[in-house]
Design a protein around this motif. Structure first.
Motif, PDB file in Angstrom:
ATOM      1  N   GLN A 196      11.463   4.300  70.414  1.00  0.00           N
ATOM      2  CA  GLN A 196      12.755   4.325  71.099  1.00  0.00           C
ATOM      3  C   GLN A 196      13.886   3.861  70.171  1.00  0.00           C
ATOM      4  OE1 GLN A 196      12.134   2.240  74.847  1.00  0.00           O
ATOM      5  NE2 GLN A 196      11.199   4.069  75.732  1.00  0.00           N
ATOM      6  N   GLY A 197      13.829   4.359  68.937  1.00  0.00           N
ATOM      7  CA  GLY A 197      14.893   4.127  67.972  1.00  0.00           C
ATOM      8  C   GLY A 197      14.808   2.833  67.189  1.00  0.00           C
ATOM      9  N   ARG A 198      13.927   1.913  67.585  1.00  0.00           N
ATOM     10  CA  ARG A 198      13.812   0.628  66.895  1.00  0.00           C
ATOM     11  C   ARG A 198      12.565   0.597  66.030  1.00  0.00           C
ATOM     12  NH1 ARG A 198      14.334  -4.557  70.039  1.00  0.00           N
ATOM     13  NH2 ARG A 198      14.304  -5.262  67.889  1.00  0.00           N
ATOM     14  N   VAL A 199      12.637  -0.223  64.984  1.00  0.00           N
ATOM     15  CA  VAL A 199      11.513  -0.385  64.063  1.00  0.00           C
ATOM     16  C   VAL A 199      10.729  -1.646  64.434  1.00  0.00           C
ATOM     17  CG1 VAL A 199      10.926  -0.840  61.655  1.00  0.00           C
ATOM     18  CG2 VAL A 199      12.645   0.868  62.201  1.00  0.00           C
ATOM     19  N   TYR A 200       9.410  -1.520  64.417  1.00  0.00           N
ATOM     20  CA  TYR A 200       8.518  -2.638  64.731  1.00  0.00           C
ATOM     21  C   TYR A 200       7.437  -2.730  63.662  1.00  0.00           C
ATOM     22  CZ  TYR A 200      10.654  -2.257  69.330  1.00  0.00           C
ATOM     23  OH  TYR A 200      11.563  -2.201  70.363  1.00  0.00           O
ATOM     24  N   GLY A 201       6.930  -3.926  63.457  1.00  0.00           N
ATOM     25  CA  GLY A 201       5.841  -4.129  62.516  1.00  0.00           C
ATOM     26  C   GLY A 201       4.766  -5.006  63.130  1.00  0.00           C
ATOM     27  N   TYR A 202       3.517  -4.672  62.854  1.00  0.00           N
ATOM     28  CA  TYR A 202       2.376  -5.433  63.361  1.00  0.00           C
ATOM     29  C   TYR A 202       1.275  -5.480  62.315  1.00  0.00           C
ATOM     30  CZ  TYR A 202       4.576  -4.637  67.888  1.00  0.00           C
ATOM     31  OH  TYR A 202       5.475  -4.604  68.925  1.00  0.00           O
ATOM     32  N   LEU A 203       0.454  -6.515  62.385  1.00  0.00           N
ATOM     33  CA  LEU A 203      -0.801  -6.462  61.645  1.00  0.00           C
ATOM     34  C   LEU A 203      -1.599  -5.323  62.247  1.00  0.00           C
ATOM     35  CD1 LEU A 203      -2.009 -10.144  61.176  1.00  0.00           C
ATOM     36  CD2 LEU A 203      -0.875  -8.640  59.527  1.00  0.00           C
ATOM     37  N   ASN A 204      -2.260  -4.572  61.412  1.00  0.00           N
ATOM     38  CA  ASN A 204      -3.032  -3.410  61.870  1.00  0.00           C
ATOM     39  C   ASN A 204      -4.449  -3.876  62.222  1.00  0.00           C
ATOM     40  OD1 ASN A 204      -3.951  -0.887  62.446  1.00  0.00           O
ATOM     41  ND2 ASN A 204      -3.686  -0.054  60.400  1.00  0.00           N
ATOM     42  N   ALA A 205      -4.546  -4.637  63.307  1.00  0.00           N
ATOM     43  CA  ALA A 205      -5.827  -5.182  63.732  1.00  0.00           C
ATOM     44  C   ALA A 205      -5.863  -5.283  65.243  1.00  0.00           C
ATOM     45  CB  ALA A 205      -6.055  -6.565  63.116  1.00  0.00           C
ATOM     46  N   CYS A 206      -6.800  -4.582  65.856  1.00  0.00           N
ATOM     47  CA  CYS A 206      -6.986  -4.637  67.297  1.00  0.00           C
ATOM     48  C   CYS A 206      -7.345  -6.068  67.697  1.00  0.00           C
ATOM     49  CB  CYS A 206      -8.099  -3.677  67.715  1.00  0.00           C
ATOM     50  SG  CYS A 206      -8.373  -3.641  69.506  1.00  0.00           S
ATOM     51  N   ARG A 207      -6.894  -6.500  68.860  1.00  0.00           N
ATOM     52  CA  ARG A 207      -7.175  -7.854  69.317  1.00  0.00           C
ATOM     53  C   ARG A 207      -8.578  -7.983  69.923  1.00  0.00           C
ATOM     54  NH1 ARG A 207      -3.335 -11.778  68.640  1.00  0.00           N
ATOM     55  NH2 ARG A 207      -5.239 -12.919  69.034  1.00  0.00           N
ATOM     56  N   HIS A 208      -9.219  -6.878  70.252  1.00  0.00           N
ATOM     57  CA  HIS A 208     -10.577  -6.916  70.800  1.00  0.00           C
ATOM     58  C   HIS A 208     -11.585  -7.201  69.694  1.00  0.00           C
ATOM     59  CE1 HIS A 208     -14.230  -4.528  72.301  1.00  0.00           C
ATOM     60  NE2 HIS A 208     -14.271  -5.691  72.886  1.00  0.00           N
ATOM     61  N   ILE A 209     -11.607  -6.344  68.724  1.00  0.00           N
ATOM     62  CA  ILE A 209     -12.420  -6.495  67.517  1.00  0.00           C
ATOM     63  C   ILE A 209     -11.449  -6.238  66.372  1.00  0.00           C
ATOM     64  CG2 ILE A 209     -14.345  -5.576  66.179  1.00  0.00           C
ATOM     65  CD1 ILE A 209     -15.560  -4.615  68.837  1.00  0.00           C
ATOM     66  N   PRO A 210     -11.335  -7.114  65.391  1.00  0.00           N
ATOM     67  CA  PRO A 210     -10.297  -6.961  64.364  1.00  0.00           C
ATOM     68  C   PRO A 210     -10.551  -5.801  63.398  1.00  0.00           C
ATOM     69  CG  PRO A 210     -11.661  -8.851  63.875  1.00  0.00           C
ATOM     70  CD  PRO A 210     -12.118  -8.318  65.193  1.00  0.00           C
ATOM     71  N   ILE A 211     -10.440  -4.592  63.938  1.00  0.00           N
ATOM     72  CA  ILE A 211     -10.514  -3.378  63.124  1.00  0.00           C
ATOM     73  C   ILE A 211      -9.155  -2.712  63.166  1.00  0.00           C
ATOM     74  CG2 ILE A 211     -12.988  -3.007  63.494  1.00  0.00           C
ATOM     75  CD1 ILE A 211     -12.148  -0.888  65.584  1.00  0.00           C
ATOM     76  N   GLU A 212      -8.876  -1.877  62.192  1.00  0.00           N
ATOM     77  CA  GLU A 212      -7.583  -1.189  62.146  1.00  0.00           C
ATOM     78  C   GLU A 212      -7.457  -0.232  63.328  1.00  0.00           C
ATOM     79  OE1 GLU A 212      -7.069   0.424  58.218  1.00  0.00           O
ATOM     80  OE2 GLU A 212      -7.306  -1.547  57.303  1.00  0.00           O
ATOM     81  N   LEU A 213      -6.242  -0.133  63.864  1.00  0.00           N
ATOM     82  CA  LEU A 213      -5.995   0.720  65.025  1.00  0.00           C
ATOM     83  C   LEU A 213      -6.206   2.195  64.702  1.00  0.00           C
ATOM     84  CD1 LEU A 213      -2.742  -0.920  66.421  1.00  0.00           C
ATOM     85  CD2 LEU A 213      -5.081  -1.250  67.227  1.00  0.00           C
ATOM     86  N   ASP A 214      -5.862   2.598  63.502  1.00  0.00           N
ATOM     87  CA  ASP A 214      -5.859   4.019  63.143  1.00  0.00           C
ATOM     88  C   ASP A 214      -7.061   4.388  62.281  1.00  0.00           C
ATOM     89  OD1 ASP A 214      -4.773   2.360  61.184  1.00  0.00           O
ATOM     90  OD2 ASP A 214      -3.558   3.944  60.327  1.00  0.00           O
ATOM     91  N   LEU A 215      -7.844   5.338  62.769  1.00  0.00           N
ATOM     92  CA  LEU A 215      -8.897   5.907  61.934  1.00  0.00           C
ATOM     93  C   LEU A 215      -8.305   6.960  61.008  1.00  0.00           C
ATOM     94  CD1 LEU A 215     -11.960   6.294  64.322  1.00  0.00           C
ATOM     95  CD2 LEU A 215     -11.630   4.637  62.502  1.00  0.00           C
ATOM     96  N   GLN A 216      -7.267   7.638  61.494  1.00  0.00           N
ATOM     97  CA  GLN A 216      -6.547   8.613  60.670  1.00  0.00           C
ATOM     98  C   GLN A 216      -5.237   7.954  60.258  1.00  0.00           C
ATOM     99  OE1 GLN A 216      -6.094  12.143  62.965  1.00  0.00           O
ATOM    100  NE2 GLN A 216      -8.226  12.707  62.799  1.00  0.00           N
ATOM    101  N   ASP A 217      -5.003   7.897  58.975  1.00  0.00           N
ATOM    102  CA  ASP A 217      -3.875   7.185  58.383  1.00  0.00           C
ATOM    103  C   ASP A 217      -2.581   7.252  59.193  1.00  0.00           C
ATOM    104  OD1 ASP A 217      -3.819   5.537  56.253  1.00  0.00           O
ATOM    105  OD2 ASP A 217      -3.061   7.018  54.841  1.00  0.00           O
ATOM    106  N   GLY A 218      -2.195   6.138  59.796  1.00  0.00           N
ATOM    107  CA  GLY A 218      -0.912   6.047  60.472  1.00  0.00           C
ATOM    108  C   GLY A 218      -0.862   6.580  61.884  1.00  0.00           C
ATOM    109  N   ASN A 219      -1.909   7.202  62.383  1.00  0.00           N
ATOM    110  CA  ASN A 219      -1.915   7.714  63.760  1.00  0.00           C
ATOM    111  C   ASN A 219      -2.252   6.586  64.721  1.00  0.00           C
ATOM    112  OD1 ASN A 219      -1.211  10.373  63.217  1.00  0.00           O
ATOM    113  ND2 ASN A 219      -3.329  10.966  62.856  1.00  0.00           N
ATOM    114  N   VAL A 220      -1.224   5.919  65.220  1.00  0.00           N
ATOM    115  CA  VAL A 220      -1.433   4.784  66.112  1.00  0.00           C
ATOM    116  C   VAL A 220      -0.932   5.033  67.528  1.00  0.00           C
ATOM    117  CG1 VAL A 220      -1.500   3.046  64.286  1.00  0.00           C
ATOM    118  CG2 VAL A 220       0.684   3.661  65.318  1.00  0.00           C
TER     119      VAL A 220
END
Length: 119
Positions: free
Chosen positions: A42-66
């Motif tokens: 919605q026009g704003r920029v956000y940043g997060y650690l790329n780690a799911c809170r359930h199991i600390p794995i990256e959200l995206d299996l395909q680069d950047g698809n979150v």
């Protein structure tokens, strides 16, 4: 932006609304690199650690698809946890009520920056 107060992440144009996130790394508490993402919602920029809170794995299996198909939620590709892009709060899945760890991003001069000022 002064190089000692902010680190360049990407050009603003690289982040499309509800589009592919830009991946980068930040130092973790132990000094090891941690995966992170920058995204636009919605026009704003956000940043997060790329780690799911359930199991600390990256959200995206395909680069950047979150984002999910609707473009309204961030989704963990491993088990489908849904997060609100504007605050990282989990609203669906096994980690409901927890939040992604936010990172202090800012947008200026056509660029996206990570604030690296010490606390």
């Amino acid at each position: 932006m002064a190089a000692d107060t902010a680190r360049l992440i990407c050009d603003s144009a690289a982040l499309l609304d509800s589009g592919r996130a830009v991946r980068f790394e930040v130092p973790g508490p132990d000094g090891q690199p941690q995966a992170a993402i920058a995204l636009r919602y919605q026009g704003r920029v956000y940043g997060y650690l790329n780690a799911c809170r359930h199991i600390p794995i990256e959200l995206d299996l395909q680069d950047g698809n979150v984002f999910d198909l609707s473009g309204q939620y961030l989704v963990c590709s491993m088990h489908g946890a849904l997060y609100l892009p504007a605050n990282g709060r989990c609203v669906g899945g096994p980690c409901r009520g927890q939040s992604l760890q936010a990172l202090p991003l800012m947008e200026a001069e056509g660029k996206v920056w990570l604030n690296v000022m010490p606390d």
